[in-house]
Design a protein around this motif. Sequence first.
Motif, PDB file in Angstrom:
ATOM      1  N   ALA A 148       0.824  -1.213   0.000  1.00 22.61           N
ATOM      2  CA  ALA A 148       0.000   0.000   0.000  1.00 22.61           C
ATOM      3  C   ALA A 148       0.858   1.264   0.000  1.00 22.61           C
ATOM      4  CB  ALA A 148      -0.932  -0.006   1.212  1.00 22.61           C
ATOM      5  N   GLU A 149       2.124   1.127  -0.411  1.00 20.35           N
ATOM      6  CA  GLU A 149       3.048   2.273  -0.267  1.00 20.35           C
ATOM      7  C   GLU A 149       2.607   3.507  -1.062  1.00 20.35           C
ATOM      8  OE1 GLU A 149       6.954   1.301  -1.538  1.00 20.35           O
ATOM      9  OE2 GLU A 149       6.333   0.637  -3.526  1.00 20.35           O
ATOM     10  N   ASP A 150       1.837   3.315  -2.168  1.00 22.24           N
ATOM     11  CA  ASP A 150       1.396   4.466  -2.964  1.00 22.24           C
ATOM     12  C   ASP A 150       0.238   5.232  -2.319  1.00 22.24           C
ATOM     13  OD1 ASP A 150       3.272   3.892  -4.843  1.00 22.24           O
ATOM     14  OD2 ASP A 150       1.912   2.767  -6.157  1.00 22.24           O
ATOM     15  N   PHE A 151      -0.299   4.675  -1.261  1.00 20.98           N
ATOM     16  CA  PHE A 151      -1.443   5.327  -0.612  1.00 20.98           C
ATOM     17  C   PHE A 151      -1.017   5.987   0.691  1.00 20.98           C
ATOM     18  CE2 PHE A 151      -3.300   2.396  -3.495  1.00 20.98           C
ATOM     19  CZ  PHE A 151      -4.454   3.036  -3.938  1.00 20.98           C
ATOM     20  N   PRO A 152      -1.413   7.241   0.891  1.00 24.44           N
ATOM     21  CA  PRO A 152      -0.981   7.952   2.096  1.00 24.44           C
ATOM     22  C   PRO A 152      -1.791   7.592   3.348  1.00 24.44           C
ATOM     23  CG  PRO A 152      -2.304   9.403   0.696  1.00 24.44           C
ATOM     24  CD  PRO A 152      -2.167   8.098  -0.032  1.00 24.44           C
ATOM     25  N   ILE A 153      -2.902   6.848   3.155  1.00 24.73           N
ATOM     26  CA  ILE A 153      -3.794   6.541   4.277  1.00 24.73           C
ATOM     27  C   ILE A 153      -4.192   5.066   4.207  1.00 24.73           C
ATOM     28  CG2 ILE A 153      -5.985   7.155   5.397  1.00 24.73           C
ATOM     29  CD1 ILE A 153      -5.780   9.636   3.218  1.00 24.73           C
ATOM     30  N   LEU A 154      -4.223   4.401   5.349  1.00 19.59           N
ATOM     31  CA  LEU A 154      -4.646   2.998   5.380  1.00 19.59           C
ATOM     32  C   LEU A 154      -6.017   2.888   6.032  1.00 19.59           C
ATOM     33  CD1 LEU A 154      -1.296   1.399   6.646  1.00 19.59           C
ATOM     34  CD2 LEU A 154      -2.109   1.581   4.270  1.00 19.59           C
ATOM     35  N   LYS A 155      -6.835   1.966   5.491  1.00 18.27           N
ATOM     36  CA  LYS A 155      -8.102   1.664   6.154  1.00 18.27           C
ATOM     37  C   LYS A 155      -8.007   0.254   6.700  1.00 18.27           C
ATOM     38  CE  LYS A 155     -13.006   1.068   5.247  1.00 18.27           C
ATOM     39  NZ  LYS A 155     -14.184   1.588   4.526  1.00 18.27           N
ATOM     40  N   ILE A 156      -8.244   0.107   8.001  1.00 14.94           N
ATOM     41  CA  ILE A 156      -8.037  -1.172   8.664  1.00 14.94           C
ATOM     42  C   ILE A 156      -9.360  -1.709   9.179  1.00 14.94           C
ATOM     43  CG2 ILE A 156      -6.734  -2.363  10.478  1.00 14.94           C
ATOM     44  CD1 ILE A 156      -4.961  -0.907   8.439  1.00 14.94           C
ATOM     45  N   LYS A 157      -9.622  -2.967   8.874  1.00 18.00           N
ATOM     46  CA  LYS A 157     -10.814  -3.638   9.383  1.00 18.00           C
ATOM     47  C   LYS A 157     -10.514  -4.179  10.776  1.00 18.00           C
ATOM     48  CE  LYS A 157     -13.387  -3.531   5.550  1.00 18.00           C
ATOM     49  NZ  LYS A 157     -14.758  -2.982   5.476  1.00 18.00           N
ATOM     50  N   LEU A 158     -11.287  -3.734  11.767  1.00 18.28           N
ATOM     51  CA  LEU A 158     -11.158  -4.281  13.119  1.00 18.28           C
ATOM     52  C   LEU A 158     -12.483  -4.960  13.501  1.00 18.28           C
ATOM     53  CD1 LEU A 158      -9.107  -1.585  15.095  1.00 18.28           C
ATOM     54  CD2 LEU A 158      -8.279  -3.599  13.883  1.00 18.28           C
ATOM     55  N   GLY A 159     -12.652  -5.196  14.815  1.00 24.00           N
ATOM     56  CA  GLY A 159     -13.832  -5.932  15.254  1.00 24.00           C
ATOM     57  C   GLY A 159     -13.480  -7.391  15.494  1.00 24.00           C
ATOM     58  N   THR A 160     -12.209  -7.585  15.921  1.00 25.32           N
ATOM     59  CA  THR A 160     -11.700  -8.943  16.156  1.00 25.32           C
ATOM     60  C   THR A 160     -11.232  -9.045  17.607  1.00 25.32           C
ATOM     61  OG1 THR A 160      -9.373  -8.441  15.763  1.00 25.32           O
ATOM     62  CG2 THR A 160     -10.724  -8.856  13.829  1.00 25.32           C
ATOM     63  N   THR A 161     -10.766 -10.234  17.991  1.00 21.61           N
ATOM     64  CA  THR A 161     -10.238 -10.372  19.349  1.00 21.61           C
ATOM     65  C   THR A 161      -8.801  -9.861  19.432  1.00 21.61           C
ATOM     66  OG1 THR A 161      -9.732 -12.630  18.715  1.00 21.61           O
ATOM     67  CG2 THR A 161     -11.695 -12.299  20.090  1.00 21.61           C
ATOM     68  N   ASN A 162      -8.132  -9.689  18.269  1.00 21.71           N
ATOM     69  CA  ASN A 162      -6.751  -9.183  18.333  1.00 21.71           C
ATOM     70  C   ASN A 162      -6.590  -7.786  17.702  1.00 21.71           C
ATOM     71  OD1 ASN A 162      -7.262 -10.353  15.875  1.00 21.71           O
ATOM     72  ND2 ASN A 162      -5.175 -11.074  15.548  1.00 21.71           N
ATOM     73  N   ASP A 163      -7.589  -6.941  17.925  1.00 22.17           N
ATOM     74  CA  ASP A 163      -7.543  -5.581  17.386  1.00 22.17           C
ATOM     75  C   ASP A 163      -6.269  -4.837  17.789  1.00 22.17           C
ATOM     76  OD1 ASP A 163      -9.967  -5.916  16.149  1.00 22.17           O
ATOM     77  OD2 ASP A 163     -11.133  -4.900  17.704  1.00 22.17           O
ATOM     78  N   ARG A 164      -5.884  -4.977  19.053  1.00 20.86           N
ATOM     79  CA  ARG A 164      -4.706  -4.232  19.526  1.00 20.86           C
ATOM     80  C   ARG A 164      -3.432  -4.714  18.838  1.00 20.86           C
ATOM     81  NH1 ARG A 164      -5.486  -1.644  25.000  1.00 20.86           N
ATOM     82  NH2 ARG A 164      -7.732  -1.738  25.246  1.00 20.86           N
ATOM     83  N   THR A 165      -3.310  -6.028  18.646  1.00 22.49           N
ATOM     84  CA  THR A 165      -2.130  -6.580  17.958  1.00 22.49           C
ATOM     85  C   THR A 165      -2.051  -6.041  16.532  1.00 22.49           C
ATOM     86  OG1 THR A 165      -2.603  -8.571  19.205  1.00 22.49           O
ATOM     87  CG2 THR A 165      -0.894  -8.740  17.513  1.00 22.49           C
ATOM     88  N   ILE A 166      -3.212  -5.974  15.863  1.00 21.46           N
ATOM     89  CA  ILE A 166      -3.239  -5.478  14.480  1.00 21.46           C
ATOM     90  C   ILE A 166      -2.705  -4.039  14.436  1.00 21.46           C
ATOM     91  CG2 ILE A 166      -4.779  -4.797  12.570  1.00 21.46           C
ATOM     92  CD1 ILE A 166      -6.604  -7.183  13.419  1.00 21.46           C
ATOM     93  N   ILE A 167      -3.225  -3.188  15.315  1.00 19.36           N
ATOM     94  CA  ILE A 167      -2.798  -1.779  15.316  1.00 19.36           C
ATOM     95  C   ILE A 167      -1.324  -1.659  15.709  1.00 19.36           C
ATOM     96  CG2 ILE A 167      -3.159   0.477  16.420  1.00 19.36           C
ATOM     97  CD1 ILE A 167      -5.389  -0.257  14.435  1.00 19.36           C
ATOM     98  N   GLU A 168      -0.914  -2.443  16.712  1.00 23.98           N
ATOM     99  CA  GLU A 168       0.499  -2.379  17.135  1.00 23.98           C
ATOM    100  C   GLU A 168       1.432  -2.842  16.022  1.00 23.98           C
ATOM    101  OE1 GLU A 168       0.117  -4.583  20.746  1.00 23.98           O
ATOM    102  OE2 GLU A 168      -0.301  -2.773  21.943  1.00 23.98           O
TER     103      GLU A 168
END
Length: 344
Positions: free
Chosen positions: A145-165
């Motif tokens: 996704a390097e060409d994009f300045p913004i990421l959209k992340i799907k959460l709503g899981t049991t490991n939301d914090r791990t994903i963001i970290e």
Amino acid sequence: MRLKFEDVTLTLKHPFRLHGGTKKSAQVLICEIEHDGITGVGEACPSKYYGETPESVKAVWNAIDFSVHRDPFLYEAIYNALREQFPRDTAARAGVDIALFDWLGKKMNVPLYRFFELDKSHIPASSFTIGFASTDELVRKIHEAEDFPILKIKLGTTNDRTIIETIRSVTDKPIRVDANEGWSREEALEKIKWLEDKNVQFVEQPLKKEDLDGHAWLKERVALPLFADESARAPEDIHKIHAAFDGVVVKIMKAGGIQAAIEAIRLARSYGLQTMLSCFLETSVAISAAAHISPLVDYADLDGHLLITDDPFEGLSLVDGRVMVSEEPGLGIRRKNRDDDYGA
Ligand code: MG
């Protein structure tokens, strides 16, 4: 006016892991409206979530009696008739709506953004969506996704914090979070508070779509803006949900076309809400339709055509992270293989 259409299966670059399974392909329908020697192209992307299927789209398209509509310049009458006859078939209506506007733009020899009196230098940067993935996959997708300045992340899981970290260990780009109704009230409160210092722009649909009281309760307690997606399907839903949110996600397929999306954007603005134009997995036909009107919104999330391997159309480009429309008339897109026996 004549309408013809075909089924198109789109292959995903990466199987998309979301709530309720893995998605490897997407079914869309491409339609053509021919009149007076000009052909307008449209697309419907039916969403099971909103009760539409390829079969239901085809049933609507087969049921439309185009002989009663003299030509595409009578757009308003056609739009109103379709809305009355097929109130819930928003993707089916969107396909016709897009094809009519493509026809009108071609007939008048202007790209659609000019037809709608917009300035394409105001097209906002688009986010790039990263679905559920293992840590290794996540890191790989962030690099893609390097060409994009913004990421959209799907959460709503049991490991939301791990994903963001994990994301934050690789990049400090701004993030948009989409929980897709995946949290309870208390869980949303705790997680959104935790996200507040993580360079997150806003949170999409934290709670179940019908829980407007819950969203209003949450809005009082968090600093990040809350955007309605599933809670606001039709433009008129905005009258019901505006107090519980800070912004609205508008999609051409859930609104019922380009005109309906513009209505939704204007209505949202009149309530002081922020706006984002988003999409499903779509070809360049439907993505162009959204990109042409994206100067109207605060945020764009128009990556659907970049998540597939076999887009049959071309004409869009990516300029500084913005999904940029061409100067060709109408949608400004064309078939990649012009020799294709189109619609056969
Ligand atoms: Mg969403």
